[in-house]
Design a protein around this motif. Structure first.
Motif, short mmCIF file in Angstrom:
data_model
loop_
_atom_site.label_atom_id
_atom_site.label_comp_id
_atom_site.label_asym_id
_atom_site.label_seq_id
_atom_site.Cartn_x
_atom_site.Cartn_y
_atom_site.Cartn_z
N ILE A 162 9.51 6.10 9.25
CA ILE A 162 9.94 6.56 7.94
C ILE A 162 11.30 7.24 8.07
N THR A 163 12.33 6.59 7.56
CA THR A 163 13.71 7.08 7.67
C THR A 163 14.28 7.53 6.33
N LYS A 164 13.49 7.41 5.24
CA LYS A 164 13.92 7.88 3.93
C LYS A 164 12.69 8.36 3.17
N SER A 165 12.91 9.08 2.10
CA SER A 165 11.82 9.64 1.30
C SER A 165 11.22 8.60 0.37
N PHE A 166 9.95 8.85 -0.02
CA PHE A 166 9.24 7.92 -0.90
C PHE A 166 8.51 8.69 -2.00
N PRO A 167 8.37 8.06 -3.19
CA PRO A 167 7.72 8.71 -4.33
C PRO A 167 6.19 8.69 -4.20
N ASN A 168 5.53 9.21 -5.22
CA ASN A 168 4.07 9.20 -5.30
C ASN A 168 3.52 7.78 -5.39
N ASP A 169 2.25 7.62 -4.98
CA ASP A 169 1.45 6.44 -5.28
C ASP A 169 2.00 5.13 -4.74
N PRO A 176 12.62 -0.20 9.36
CA PRO A 176 12.27 1.05 8.70
C PRO A 176 11.25 0.81 7.58
N ALA A 177 10.49 1.86 7.25
CA ALA A 177 9.45 1.73 6.24
C ALA A 177 10.04 1.39 4.88
N LYS A 178 9.29 0.58 4.16
CA LYS A 178 9.66 0.23 2.77
C LYS A 178 8.38 0.15 1.95
N ILE A 179 8.52 0.19 0.66
CA ILE A 179 7.35 0.10 -0.22
C ILE A 179 6.82 -1.33 -0.19
N ILE A 180 5.53 -1.44 0.10
CA ILE A 180 4.92 -2.78 0.08
C ILE A 180 3.92 -2.93 -1.06
N LYS A 181 3.55 -1.80 -1.68
CA LYS A 181 2.61 -1.87 -2.78
C LYS A 181 2.65 -0.55 -3.54
N THR A 182 2.47 -0.64 -4.85
CA THR A 182 2.30 0.54 -5.68
C THR A 182 0.81 0.71 -5.95
N ILE A 183 0.33 1.93 -5.91
CA ILE A 183 -1.09 2.22 -6.11
C ILE A 183 -1.29 2.74 -7.53
#
Length: 186
Positions: A162-169, A176-183
């Motif tokens: 994780i090299t950057k911040s991520f939002p809720n859910d 580097p990590a990326k969003i793969i799904k929204t919950i």
């Protein structure tokens, strides 16, 4: 400013400062004791754990071995589970919310170093705080880099960097990590 004040303010500081070295040594003795105690000494292990985490919430459970720099810079909500071989470099504040699970071999690093080699070779470093929201599940072998904020209800895939911040859910994974799904937590 003292070196500790500089460290906590996110400024360049000298980690070889005698006061800081003394604090790191004291917590090393505590986590070495914690790591030596087996399940038959549950209450004793728990007591040592709360000496390490002076800001630990209720229902804190950590599988040994565990490692950190200071312990006192880790702020923990209630109901935290940390699995085997976690390392938290808490040079800056690490805030972990309520109801979180941290998998085995997770690394949480606030410490960082200058990009310029002359400054880096001079032994100085600095740190950036990390915030982990409520209801976060961090999969095994994940690495959280300095200055990151993970929102509430985030799931981190195993091995993620994780090299950057991520939002809720969100579910994040990769290097580097990326969003793969929204919950949908409604």
């Amino acid at each position: 400013m003292t070196e500790k004040q500089k460290m906590l303010a996110g400024e360049m500081y000298n980690p070889s400062d005698p006061e800081l070295m003394k604090e790191r040594h004291a917590v090393r003795l505590l986590f070495q004791e914690f790591n030596r105690l087996d399940e038959n000494h549950f209450e004793e292990r728990k007591a040592v754990l709360y000496k390490i985490f002076k800001n630990g919430g209720e229902n804190l459970y950590v599988e040994p071995p565990f490692y950190c720099d200071y312990g006192s810079n880790i702020i923990i909500g209630k109901n935290l589970f940390i699995n085997f071989n976690c390392c938290i470099l808490d040079v800056a504040k690490v805030t972990i919310g309520n109801n979180c699970m941290i998998g085995p071999y997770v690394q949480i690093y606030t410490a960082t170093h200058p990009l310029e080699f002359k400054a880096r070779n001079g032994g100085k470093e600095y740190a950036k705080p990390i915030i982990i929201g409520d209801n976060v599940w961090i999969g095994g072998n994940a690495t959280i880099c300095p200055g990151i904020t993970l929102g509430n209800n985030v799931i981190v895939g195993s091995g993620a960097v994780i090299t950057k911040s991520f939002p809720n859910d969100v579910v994040i994974a990769g290097n580097p990590a990326k969003i793969i799904k929204t919950i949908n937590n409604n």
